[in-house]
Design a protein around this motif. Structure first.
Motif, PDB file in Angstrom:
ATOM      1  N   SER A  78       1.138  -1.378  -0.131  1.00 52.22           N
ATOM      2  CA  SER A  78       0.171  -0.146   0.096  1.00 52.22           C
ATOM      3  C   SER A  78       0.902   1.359  -0.141  1.00 52.22           C
ATOM      4  O   SER A  78       0.555   1.936  -0.749  1.00 52.22           O
ATOM      5  N   ILE A  79       1.970   1.219   0.721  1.00 49.75           N
ATOM      6  CA  ILE A  79       3.078   2.509   0.758  1.00 49.75           C
ATOM      7  C   ILE A  79       3.594   2.752  -1.258  1.00 49.75           C
ATOM      8  O   ILE A  79       3.550   3.660  -1.168  1.00 49.75           O
ATOM      9  N   ARG A  80       3.544   1.697  -1.400  1.00 50.34           N
ATOM     10  CA  ARG A  80       4.026   1.201  -2.957  1.00 50.34           C
ATOM     11  C   ARG A  80       2.961   2.107  -3.541  1.00 50.34           C
ATOM     12  O   ARG A  80       3.302   2.994  -5.026  1.00 50.34           O
ATOM     13  N   GLU A  81       1.465   1.395  -3.618  1.00 50.74           N
ATOM     14  CA  GLU A  81       0.961   2.464  -4.683  1.00 50.74           C
ATOM     15  C   GLU A  81       0.487   3.540  -4.150  1.00 50.74           C
ATOM     16  O   GLU A  81       0.300   4.435  -4.909  1.00 50.74           O
ATOM     17  N   ARG A  82       1.230   4.493  -3.068  1.00 53.01           N
ATOM     18  CA  ARG A  82       0.345   5.726  -2.299  1.00 53.01           C
ATOM     19  C   ARG A  82       1.806   6.281  -3.510  1.00 53.01           C
ATOM     20  O   ARG A  82       1.932   7.107  -4.054  1.00 53.01           O
ATOM     21  N   SER A  83       2.953   5.674  -2.987  1.00 56.86           N
ATOM     22  CA  SER A  83       4.259   6.319  -3.894  1.00 56.86           C
ATOM     23  C   SER A  83       4.241   6.508  -5.567  1.00 56.86           C
ATOM     24  O   SER A  83       4.497   7.441  -6.680  1.00 56.86           O
ATOM     25  N   LEU A  84       3.481   5.830  -5.861  1.00 48.32           N
ATOM     26  CA  LEU A  84       3.248   5.371  -7.496  1.00 48.32           C
ATOM     27  C   LEU A  84       2.148   6.040  -7.872  1.00 48.32           C
ATOM     28  O   LEU A  84       2.206   7.124  -8.838  1.00 48.32           O
ATOM     29  N   ARG A  85       1.634   6.068  -6.999  1.00 44.41           N
ATOM     30  CA  ARG A  85       0.198   7.601  -7.471  1.00 44.41           C
ATOM     31  C   ARG A  85       0.229   8.735  -7.607  1.00 44.41           C
ATOM     32  O   ARG A  85       0.377   9.834  -8.166  1.00 44.41           O
ATOM     33  N   GLU A  86       1.362   8.693  -6.256  1.00 41.40           N
ATOM     34  CA  GLU A  86       1.295  10.450  -6.180  1.00 41.40           C
ATOM     35  C   GLU A  86       2.994  10.873  -7.257  1.00 41.40           C
ATOM     36  O   GLU A  86       2.736  12.337  -7.253  1.00 41.40           O
ATOM     37  N   MET A  87       4.201  10.048  -7.245  1.00 42.32           N
ATOM     38  CA  MET A  87       5.087  10.424  -8.571  1.00 42.32           C
ATOM     39  C   MET A  87       4.090  11.019  -9.769  1.00 42.32           C
ATOM     40  O   MET A  87       4.573  11.697 -10.514  1.00 42.32           O
ATOM     41  N   ARG A  88       3.010  10.232  -9.877  1.00 47.55           N
ATOM     42  CA  ARG A  88       2.762   9.980 -11.484  1.00 47.55           C
ATOM     43  C   ARG A  88       1.825  11.404 -11.718  1.00 47.55           C
ATOM     44  O   ARG A  88       1.308  12.204 -12.404  1.00 47.55           O
ATOM     45  N   GLU A  89       0.624  12.132  -9.802  1.00 44.87           N
ATOM     46  CA  GLU A  89       0.322  12.957  -9.850  1.00 44.87           C
ATOM     47  C   GLU A  89       0.732  14.787 -10.039  1.00 44.87           C
ATOM     48  O   GLU A  89       0.519  15.331 -10.889  1.00 44.87           O
ATOM     49  N   PHE A  90       2.287  14.441  -8.774  1.00 47.76           N
ATOM     50  CA  PHE A  90       2.793  15.222  -8.704  1.00 47.76           C
ATOM     51  C   PHE A  90       3.874  15.896  -9.431  1.00 47.76           C
ATOM     52  O   PHE A  90       4.436  17.160  -9.288  1.00 47.76           O
ATOM     53  N   SER A  91       4.542  14.377  -9.546  1.00 50.71           N
ATOM     54  CA  SER A  91       5.891  14.598  -9.975  1.00 50.71           C
ATOM     55  C   SER A  91       6.365  15.821 -11.259  1.00 50.71           C
ATOM     56  O   SER A  91       7.019  16.527 -11.302  1.00 50.71           O
ATOM     57  N   PRO A  92       4.814  16.057 -11.812  1.00 53.49           N
ATOM     58  CA  PRO A  92       5.146  16.824 -13.153  1.00 53.49           C
ATOM     59  C   PRO A  92       5.586  18.608 -12.122  1.00 53.49           C
ATOM     60  O   PRO A  92       5.812  19.442 -13.117  1.00 53.49           O
ATOM     61  N   HIS A  93       4.620  18.696 -11.420  1.00 49.56           N
ATOM     62  CA  HIS A  93       4.585  19.950 -10.678  1.00 49.56           C
ATOM     63  C   HIS A  93       5.820  20.732 -10.123  1.00 49.56           C
ATOM     64  O   HIS A  93       6.302  21.654  -9.768  1.00 49.56           O
ATOM     65  N   TYR A  94       6.837  19.104 -10.010  1.00 43.16           N
ATOM     66  CA  TYR A  94       7.833  19.074  -9.011  1.00 43.16           C
ATOM     67  C   TYR A  94       8.995  19.832  -9.770  1.00 43.16           C
ATOM     68  O   TYR A  94      10.203  19.637  -9.835  1.00 43.16           O
ATOM     69  N   GLU A  95       9.434  19.453 -11.532  1.00 42.42           N
ATOM     70  CA  GLU A  95      10.245  19.975 -11.826  1.00 42.42           C
ATOM     71  C   GLU A  95      10.748  20.807 -11.965  1.00 42.42           C
ATOM     72  O   GLU A  95      12.056  21.153 -12.127  1.00 42.42           O
ATOM     73  N   VAL A  96      10.595  21.974 -11.870  1.00 37.76           N
ATOM     74  CA  VAL A  96      10.783  23.594 -11.513  1.00 37.76           C
ATOM     75  C   VAL A  96      10.915  23.339 -10.136  1.00 37.76           C
ATOM     76  O   VAL A  96      10.133  23.454  -9.035  1.00 37.76           O
ATOM     77  N   PRO A  97      12.510  23.091  -9.116  1.00 38.85           N
ATOM     78  CA  PRO A  97      13.146  23.198  -7.978  1.00 38.85           C
ATOM     79  C   PRO A  97      11.896  24.458  -7.200  1.00 38.85           C
ATOM     80  O   PRO A  97      12.079  25.411  -8.268  1.00 38.85           O
ATOM     81  N   SER A  98      11.704  24.290  -5.823  1.00 39.70           N
ATOM     82  CA  SER A  98      11.164  25.936  -5.126  1.00 39.70           C
ATOM     83  C   SER A  98      12.415  26.374  -4.844  1.00 39.70           C
ATOM     84  O   SER A  98      13.888  26.431  -4.963  1.00 39.70           O
ATOM     85  N   ASN A  99      12.002  27.665  -5.017  1.00 39.97           N
ATOM     86  CA  ASN A  99      13.275  28.961  -4.976  1.00 39.97           C
ATOM     87  C   ASN A  99      13.741  28.790  -3.610  1.00 39.97           C
ATOM     88  O   ASN A  99      13.548  28.242  -2.437  1.00 39.97           O
TER      89      ASN A  99
END
Length: 396
Positions: A373-394
Motif C-alpha cells: 500500500s505504501i508503494r501504491e501511494r508513491s506510484l500515485r503521487e509520483m505520477r500526479e505530483f512529480s510533473p508539478h515539482y520538475e522546477v525546484p522551489s525557490n
C-alpha cells in the motif's frame, strides 16, 4: 572475526552514534529541563522531489522511549521545500533531548539512505513508463542492508526485487533469472534446461542468453528449442554492446518471424534512467542494479527548533514547530507554524495536513501499513505530483 555490523540492540542503544552525542548527554545536569522539538529536513536542493521511506525502522528504534513522533507517511512524494523555500519537515520528534539525542545519527542514516534509494527508483520507474523495473542491486552493497535496499526500491516503484529476504519483508515473491556461472560450468543448453526444470510452476521462465554466443543467435536457439520460455535476459557488457537498441530490435525481428512474439526481452547491465529512456520502446523490462542500490542519499539533517516551548534554532534554519500542508489536486506544498489552519491553494482547493502522529510517549499510536500500500501511494503521487515539482522551489 565477526561481521562488521551493528546489532539491532546496539543501534537502539545509540552505539552507532557519533561520539560527541554521548559526551554531550553524559554531561547534562540531572535537573536540566531539556524538552525540545527536533525536525528533520532535507538540505539538498538537487532533489526536485523526494520519495520518503525508512520510517518503519525509525519507529522501531524510537518506540518505548519517552518521545512523540510525527512524520510524513512513507511513500509520500514531496519537494524538499515549499513554494516559499521553507524546508519541509519530514519527521518531528518531541521529548527530552537526553531521551533521543543519541539516536540522531541512526535516524538520519535510516531515512537518508532509504529515501535516496526510493527516490532514485522513482526516477527510473518514471523513465520506464509502463515497463517493469526490477531491483537487482543488492550484490553491490553490504549484505546486512539487503532487505532495506529491496524494500526502499519497491516503495520507489520497482515492480520486483531479487533478494530472498527483501522479498519476504515486502511480502512478495522474489524475481530471479540465472547466473552466468551456470552456463560457464555446464554450457548454455544444459544450463537452460536445468534452469527451466527448476523454475516453480507460477514463476516466470527466464533464460540468460549472453554468456558465450552472439545474442541474436542465442535468442534464435532458445526460441526454436524451448517453447515454454517467456523471457530472455540480455546482460550484455558495455564492451560488446555497441548500439544496444539496434541489437534488441534485431533480436525482436528474429523472434517475430519465428512466431515467438510471446518472448519478452529483459535488459540489464549498468543501466540508469537515461539508458531506460533510450531502450523503453524496444525492451520489455529492465533489471537495474548499482544505479538503485548505490543511489545518492538524501541530505537530511536534524535541528532542534523549540526548547521548552520557545521557538529557537541555529542560524540558517527556521525556528518553531511546523505543520506541512499539501494541495490534493496540484500537489503544492505550504509549511506553516504548528496549529495553523489548512490554507487554500492558489488553484482553489483546500490543502490538507500531512504530518501523522506515529508515537505518543513511546507508544505506537498508528499501526504500520503494508509495503504494497505504501508503494501504491508513491506510484500515485509520483505520477500526479512529480510533473508539478520538475522546477525546484525557490531558495529561501
Amino acid at each position: 572475526m565477526p561481521l562488521n555490523i551493528a546489532s539491532e540492540d546496539e543501534i537502539k542503544k545509540g552505539m552507532t552514534a557519533d561520539v560527541y552525542f554521548q559526551r554531550t548527554i553524559d554531561a547534562f545536569p540531572h535537573d536540566l529541563n531539556d524538552y525540545v522539538v527536533a525536525e528533520f529536513t532535507a538540505n539538498s536542493r538537487e532533489d526536485k522531489w523526494i520519495v520518503f521511506s525508512g520510517l518503519d525502522e525509525v519507529i522501531e528504534i524510537l518506540k518505548d522511549r519517552q518521545v512523540s513522533l510525527y512524520a510524513l507517511p512513507e511513500g509520500t512524494v514531496i519537494p524538499p521545500h515549499d513554494l516559499r523555500g521553507v524546508p519541509v519537515p519530514f519527521l518531528r520528534i518531541h521529548g527530552r533531548y537526553r531521551d533521543f539525542g543519541m539516536l540522531e545519527t541512526a535516524v538520519l542514516g535510516l531515512i537518508c539512505q532509504s529515501s535516496g534509494i526510493s527516490t532514485k527508483t522513482s526516477q527510473i520507474k518514471l523513465a520506464a513508463q509502463d515497463k517493469p523495473v526490477l531491483s537487482f542491486g543488492i550484490r553491490r552493497m553490504h549484505p546486512a542492508i539487503a532487505p532495506m535496499i529491496d524494500r526502499a526500491s519497491y516503495i520507489g516503484g520497482a515492480d520486483g526485487v531479487s533478494g530472498i529476504m527483501g522479498a519476504r519483508v515486502i511480502g512478495i515473491r522474489p524475481f530471479g533469472t540465472m547466473p552466468h556461472s551456470l552456463s560457464i560450468i555446464l554450457g548454455d543448453k544444459p544450463a537452460w534446461e536445468l534452469t527451466l526444470k527448476n523454475i516453480g510452476k507460477d514463476e516466470p521462465k527466464v533464460l540468460l542468453i549472453d554468456t558465450f554466443q552472439d545474442e541474436k543467435f542465442s535468442a534464435i536457439e532458445v526460441a526454436e528449442e524451448f517453447p515454454d520460455v517467456q523471457y530472455i535476459r540480455l546482460d550484455t557488457p558495455s564492451s560488446r554492446r555497441g548500439n544496444f537498441a539496434s541489437l534488441i530490435r534485431e533480436i525482436r525481428w528474429e523472434l517475430s518471424i519465428r512466431g515467438r512474439d510471446d518472448i519478452k526481452i529483459i535488459v540489464s547491465g549498468g543501466l540508469d534512467q537515461s539508458d531506460v529512456k533510450e531502450l523503453r520502446d524496444v525492451a520489455d523490462a529492465f533489471g537495474i542494479g548499482t544505479s538503485i542500490s548505490s543511489a545518492r542519499p538524501v541530505n537530511f539533517a536534524m535541528d532542534v527548533v523549540s526548547v521548552n516551548g520557545k521557538a529557537i534554532t541555529k542560524r540558517g534554519k527556521f525556528s518553531g514547530v511546523k505543520s506541512v500542508f499539501r494541495c490534493p489536486s496540484c500537489g503544492s506544498v505550504r509549511v506553516l507554524p504548528e496549529k495553523s489552519s489548512p490554507p487554500k491553494c492558489e488553484c482553489g482547493r483546500q490543502m490538507v495536513s500531512l504530518l501523522v502522529n506515529y508515537l505518543e510517549q513511546g507508544k505506537v499510536v498508528r499501526s504500520g501499513e503494508s509495503v504494497v500500500s505504501i508503494r501504491e501511494r508513491s506510484l500515485r503521487e509520483m505520477r500526479e505530483f512529480s510533473p508539478h515539482y520538475e522546477v525546484p522551489s525557490n531558495s529561501a
